[in-house]
Design a protein around this motif. Structure first.
Motif: not given
Length: 171
Positions: A118, A124, A128, A131-132
């Motif tokens: 991550r 942050a 997700p 982010q991937n």
């Protein structure tokens, strides 16, 4: 019926067919493209075994799988007296980098399981899935750079060895 084009001397211009891409690649790189792919494939087992968690850094098997393929690349370049060893091995490294990227992408989920990497810091809070995508794109780019650098190092070594083992009287 049209006349063929003439040279300044008045003789017909002869058509010389351009070489096939495979022949052009062999002329430019000193090896057929299939051999370049074959050399790059020598380094793929380490990628697969590492991503599957079957080998780890610091072991003899890992060291052999890391260093033997580039040593073979150098040996082939020197023994075959490839004229542009540096360029040829950079291309081998680039192809290896493509295989490295492909292997990491295909084995991503197996390698990371339920705890994929991550982003941190200001990124942050990013979704997700986003982010991937970011991490996978950068991992692929890193693989291409890694392969190319390995090829450049091997190519520099091969070119240096060729200079050392050149027989007298040969340029």
């Amino acid at each position: 019926m049209s006349m063929p084009p003439l040279t300044p001397e008045g003789t017909p211009v002869q058509h010389i067919p351009s070489p096939s891409p495979a022949v052009a690649t062999k002329r430019r790189l000193g090896l057929p493209f299939a051999a370049i792919v074959g050399l790059a494939l020598l380094a793929v087992p380490r990628v697969v075994l590492h991503d599957l968690g079957l080998i780890s850094a610091g072991t003899l098997v890992n060291a052999l799988l890391v260093f033997v393929p580039p040593v073979v690349w150098v040996g082939v370049a020197v023994l075959r007296r490839i004229p542009r060893a540096f360029l040829t091995l950079v291309v081998v490294g680039l192809v290896y980098g493509a295989f490295l990227a492909l292997g990491h992408q295909l084995l991503w989920d197996v390698s990371f399981g339920d705890s994929p990497p991550r982003l941190g810091g200001n990124l942050a809070g990013l979704d997700p899935a986003a982010q991937n995508v970011i991490l996978r794109v950068f991992a692929a780019g890193s693989s291409l750079v890694t392969g190319t650098v390995v090829g450049a190092i091997a190519g520099a070594i091969a070119a240096g060895l060729q200079r050392l083992v050149r027989t007298p009287g040969r340029a």
